[in-house]
Design a protein around this motif. Structure first.
Motif, PDB file in Angstrom:
ATOM      1  N   SER A 106      14.864   4.541 -23.345  1.00 15.17           N
ATOM      2  CA  SER A 106      13.580   4.786 -22.694  1.00 15.17           C
ATOM      3  C   SER A 106      13.179   6.253 -22.833  1.00 15.17           C
ATOM      4  N   ALA A 107      14.115   7.191 -22.642  1.00 17.92           N
ATOM      5  CA  ALA A 107      13.863   8.636 -22.814  1.00 17.92           C
ATOM      6  C   ALA A 107      12.522   9.036 -22.201  1.00 17.92           C
ATOM      7  N   LEU A 108      12.319   8.644 -20.965  1.00 16.17           N
ATOM      8  CA  LEU A 108      11.007   8.795 -20.332  1.00 16.17           C
ATOM      9  C   LEU A 108      10.597  10.230 -20.046  1.00 16.17           C
ATOM     10  N   LYS A 109      11.559  11.105 -19.801  1.00 14.64           N
ATOM     11  CA  LYS A 109      11.232  12.496 -19.474  1.00 14.64           C
ATOM     12  C   LYS A 109      11.670  13.433 -20.585  1.00 14.64           C
ATOM     13  N   ARG A 110      10.955  14.541 -20.674  1.00 15.26           N
ATOM     14  CA  ARG A 110      11.293  15.558 -21.668  1.00 15.26           C
ATOM     15  C   ARG A 110      12.749  15.986 -21.523  1.00 15.26           C
ATOM     16  N   ARG A 111      13.221  16.187 -20.289  1.00 20.60           N
ATOM     17  CA  ARG A 111      14.605  16.662 -20.115  1.00 20.60           C
ATOM     18  C   ARG A 111      15.616  15.608 -20.564  1.00 20.60           C
ATOM     19  N   TYR A 112      15.252  14.327 -20.512  1.00 21.96           N
ATOM     20  CA  TYR A 112      16.147  13.283 -21.027  1.00 21.96           C
ATOM     21  C   TYR A 112      16.233  13.393 -22.551  1.00 21.96           C
ATOM     22  N   ARG A 113      15.081  13.630 -23.165  1.00 21.29           N
ATOM     23  CA  ARG A 113      15.071  13.791 -24.623  1.00 21.29           C
ATOM     24  C   ARG A 113      15.797  15.078 -25.016  1.00 21.29           C
ATOM     25  N   ASP A 114      15.681  16.110 -24.167  1.00 18.74           N
ATOM     26  CA  ASP A 114      16.423  17.350 -24.427  1.00 18.74           C
ATOM     27  C   ASP A 114      17.925  17.089 -24.410  1.00 18.74           C
ATOM     28  N   PRO A 141      20.491  17.305 -32.679  1.00 15.67           N
ATOM     29  CA  PRO A 141      19.280  18.123 -32.806  1.00 15.67           C
ATOM     30  C   PRO A 141      18.220  17.568 -33.759  1.00 15.67           C
ATOM     31  N   SER A 142      18.601  16.766 -34.723  1.00 14.49           N
ATOM     32  CA  SER A 142      17.620  16.272 -35.692  1.00 14.49           C
ATOM     33  C   SER A 142      16.991  14.937 -35.285  1.00 14.49           C
ATOM     34  N   VAL A 143      17.237  14.497 -34.053  1.00 12.83           N
ATOM     35  CA  VAL A 143      16.694  13.210 -33.615  1.00 12.83           C
ATOM     36  C   VAL A 143      15.165  13.213 -33.727  1.00 12.83           C
ATOM     37  N   PHE A 144      14.627  12.063 -34.148  1.00 14.47           N
ATOM     38  CA  PHE A 144      13.187  11.864 -34.278  1.00 14.47           C
ATOM     39  C   PHE A 144      12.820  10.724 -33.343  1.00 14.47           C
ATOM     40  N   PHE A 145      11.891  10.962 -32.427  1.00 15.88           N
ATOM     41  CA  PHE A 145      11.528   9.958 -31.432  1.00 15.88           C
ATOM     42  C   PHE A 145      10.307   9.166 -31.876  1.00 15.88           C
ATOM     43  N   LEU A 199       5.570  12.305 -25.448  1.00 22.40           N
ATOM     44  CA  LEU A 199       6.038  13.343 -26.355  1.00 22.40           C
ATOM     45  C   LEU A 199       5.085  14.528 -26.336  1.00 22.40           C
ATOM     46  N   ALA A 200       5.650  15.704 -26.268  1.00 24.57           N
ATOM     47  CA  ALA A 200       4.863  16.939 -26.329  1.00 24.57           C
ATOM     48  C   ALA A 200       4.648  17.301 -27.796  1.00 24.57           C
ATOM     49  N   PRO A 201       3.622  18.083 -28.104  1.00 33.22           N
ATOM     50  CA  PRO A 201       3.349  18.452 -29.495  1.00 33.22           C
ATOM     51  C   PRO A 201       4.523  19.130 -30.204  1.00 33.22           C
ATOM     52  N   ASP A 202       5.388  19.810 -29.452  1.00 30.33           N
ATOM     53  CA  ASP A 202       6.513  20.498 -30.082  1.00 30.33           C
ATOM     54  C   ASP A 202       7.754  19.613 -30.242  1.00 30.33           C
ATOM     55  N   GLU A 203       7.654  18.333 -29.853  1.00 29.04           N
ATOM     56  CA  GLU A 203       8.784  17.414 -30.009  1.00 29.04           C
ATOM     57  C   GLU A 203       8.625  16.636 -31.312  1.00 29.04           C
TER      58      GLU A 203
END
Length: 166
Positions: A75-83, A90-94, A131-135
């Motif tokens: 689900s990776a619902l929050k930015r901090r979860y994706r962090d 580090p190379s993960v693509f969502f 997703l934020a533009p920098d993700e």
């Protein structure tokens, strides 16, 4: 990534088959305690999620280092979860899968054998941080068939030299 009912598992299976790489379902990484909470309609808190996200991140890292790569639903619902996932891989693509609330409610209401009740959809939607533009990632609507979405996803995925890998 995305809330429950977006078709993460269906699309991920199709994507992994297209790419001929390993697939994992994030639900398999949940502890029995997490599953019990969700089955009872109790949302997970961050202390429940952190070990789960770390386990998924380890899986992603192992498959990246092993050279195969992999597709995992989360689900990776929050930015901090994706962090947390990026800390390990580090190379993960969502791929952020989306659908209307009505479609999500219908899908969740019609599926069987899943511990995530429809009653938790509202909390997931409230929690979701797109997703934020920098993700690194892309947003895809899950209206079309899963194979169509997977084909679109393949076209969006960075090539190996674009992943920041050596």
């Amino acid at each position: 990534m995305g809330v429950s009912g977006t078709g993460k598992s269906t699309v991920a299976h199709s994507l992994a088959q297209r790419l001929a790489i390993p697939f994992a379902e994030a639900d398999e990484f949940h502890s029995p305690g997490n599953i019990a909470k969700m089955s009872a309609g109790i949302p997970l808190d961050d202390s429940d999620r952190r070990p789960w996200l770390q386990a998924i991140g380890r899986w992603l890292h192992e498959h990246a280092v092993g050279g195969s790569g992999g597709v995992v639903t989360c689900s990776a619902l929050k930015r901090r979860y994706r962090d947390t996932l990026r800390e390990a891989a580090p190379s993960v693509f969502f791929l952020h899968l989306t659908a209307s609330e009505e479609v999500l409610e219908r899908r969740i209401g019609h599926r069987t054998g899943h511990f995530m009740p429809e009653s938790l959809l509202a909390s997931q939607l409230a929690t979701l941080e797109p997703l934020a533009p920098d993700e690194r990632g892309a947003v895809l609507d899950t209206g079309p068939p899963a194979d169509t979405i997977a084909a679109r996803a393949v076209a969006l995925l960075p090539r190996p030299n674009e992943r920041g890998e050596e």
